[in-house]
Design an enzyme around this catalytic site. Structure first.
Site, short mmCIF file in Angstrom:
data_model
loop_
_atom_site.label_atom_id
_atom_site.label_comp_id
_atom_site.label_asym_id
_atom_site.label_seq_id
_atom_site.Cartn_x
_atom_site.Cartn_y
_atom_site.Cartn_z
N HIS A 233 -6.80 4.56 2.69
CA HIS A 233 -5.36 4.56 2.95
C HIS A 233 -5.01 4.88 4.40
O HIS A 233 -4.03 4.36 4.94
CB HIS A 233 -4.68 5.56 2.02
CG HIS A 233 -3.20 5.55 2.10
ND1 HIS A 233 -2.43 4.48 1.69
CD2 HIS A 233 -2.32 6.48 2.57
CE1 HIS A 233 -1.15 4.74 1.89
NE2 HIS A 233 -1.05 5.94 2.42
N ASP B 14 2.55 2.95 4.36
CA ASP B 14 2.83 3.72 3.15
C ASP B 14 4.33 3.61 2.82
O ASP B 14 4.85 2.50 2.78
CB ASP B 14 2.37 5.18 3.37
CG ASP B 14 2.44 6.03 2.11
OD1 ASP B 14 1.58 5.87 1.24
OD2 ASP B 14 3.38 6.84 2.00
#
Length: 338
Positions: free
Chosen positions: A309, A120
């Site tokens: 994610h 991320d």
């Protein structure tokens, strides 16, 4: 191979450390192989909304590979300082500051070279740190976050949202100040984190929209995430209760300062041996964003996992297999520079 994740509260495989780094206190998880020696030092950089314990499934495999592991709480997170903005400069939360702090902590730990891994926002830190400190980083890997070369002209978040990446709309909400005002209690952090990590309400309600941001009306409806134990969630809630969301959300207010500081980065390519693990179901960092990376990352190994994610937790064995294979073949293989 089954993964026995690090217990962030107490685990004999790691210890919790703090260091004064360029005038700010950083907390990090330190792991050293059982025999006390290591072949390489690996720094791990988390993203949002996460902390150093986000690497709990990956630390054991790196230790097994003979690496010393340093997993940092980044600026604003966990037990690391969270300077308020204003009066402090937003640059505390920029990629340049993060990169320089990583380099300084590596110096303090006596590491002349490190392997750098990120997820991320941590993935963006990895890419930029490779630009500012190429002499320090021997290898790097990024999970979910594709490489984007420094831009030659400033593009605001609003222009990105209205143009090529509408799924970045949530960044406008996170930067607005509304989220940290609304979520500021242990119970609020628990509801928020459960939702961000995939928890759902009785009718499938979610708490996050890539286009809109945090959906406050659904926070009280979501149940527990399947990606964490109760003990792990308790630890995360405790860490987020220390400084709140202001620090973590400052990372979404740095687009202009990052652009200004990246004027020093004239080189567009990454020539360090690199592993990129793509999550095929990531709703924000979509697979198509990684198209053509091979042109700019000249020594790239590209792998993927069928996951969203939080791939590092959702598919830890698959992620770890990719990491292990890359370390054995590239980092410690016959062509290694270590």
């Amino acid at each position: 191979m089954a993964v026995n994740p690090i217990d962030p509260v107490s685990d004999e495989r790691v210890s919790h450390k703090t260091a004064s780094v360029n005038g700010k206190t950083y907390h990090y998880i330190l792991g050293v192989p059982k025999d006390g020696s290591w072949k390489a030092t690996v720094f791990l950089v988390h993203g949002w909304p996460d902390i150093s314990a986000g690497w709990r499934y990956q630390i054991p495999v790196l230790l097994d590979l003979g690496c010393r592991v340093v997993a940092m709480d980044m600026m604003g997170y966990g037990r690391t300082d969270a300077p308020k903005v204003p009066p402090n400069s937003i640059s505390f939360y920029g990629f340049k500051r993060a990169s320089d702090d990583i380099a300084e902590l590596a110096r303090q730990l006596g590491a002349k070279h490190i392997i750098l891994g990120g997820h991320d926002w941590g993935g963006m830190v990895v890419w930029r740190c490779a630009g500012w400190h190429p002499e320090l980083i021997s290898h790097l890997f990024a999970v979910c976050t594709p490489y984007q070369a420094p831009s030659k002209r400033y593009i605001s978040t609003e222009d990105l949202v209205n143009g090529p990446v509408p799924q970045f709309g949530y960044q406008l909400h996170l930067a607005s100040g509304e989220v940290e005002k609304a979520i500021n209690t242990p119970q609020g952090f628990r509801q928020f984190l459960n939702g961000m990590y995939g928890g759902r309400g009785p009718n499938g309600e979610t708490t996050f929209s890539p286009e809109k941001g945090v959906l406050f009306d659904n926070l009280s409806k979501v149940g527990k995430t399947k990606l964490m134990t109760d003990k792990e969630m308790d630890y995360y809630v405790d860490q987020y209760s220390r400084s709140g969301l202001h620090g973590p959300l400052n990372w979404y207010r740095t687009r202009k300062v990052n652009f200004e500081e990246e004027n020093d980065l004239h080189k567009q390519t990454i020539d360090i041996p690199t592993l990129f693990i793509q999550a095929t179901r990531d709703s924000v960092l979509k697979p198509e964003m990684a198209a053509g990376m091979e042109r700019l990352v000249t020594s790239l190994t590209k792998r993927e996992v069928v996951a969203a994610h939080w791939a590092l937790w959702e598919k830890p064995e698959e992620c770890n297999n990719h990491i292990r294979e890359w370390f054995e073949q590239v980092v410690f293989g016959s062509k290694s520079k270590l």
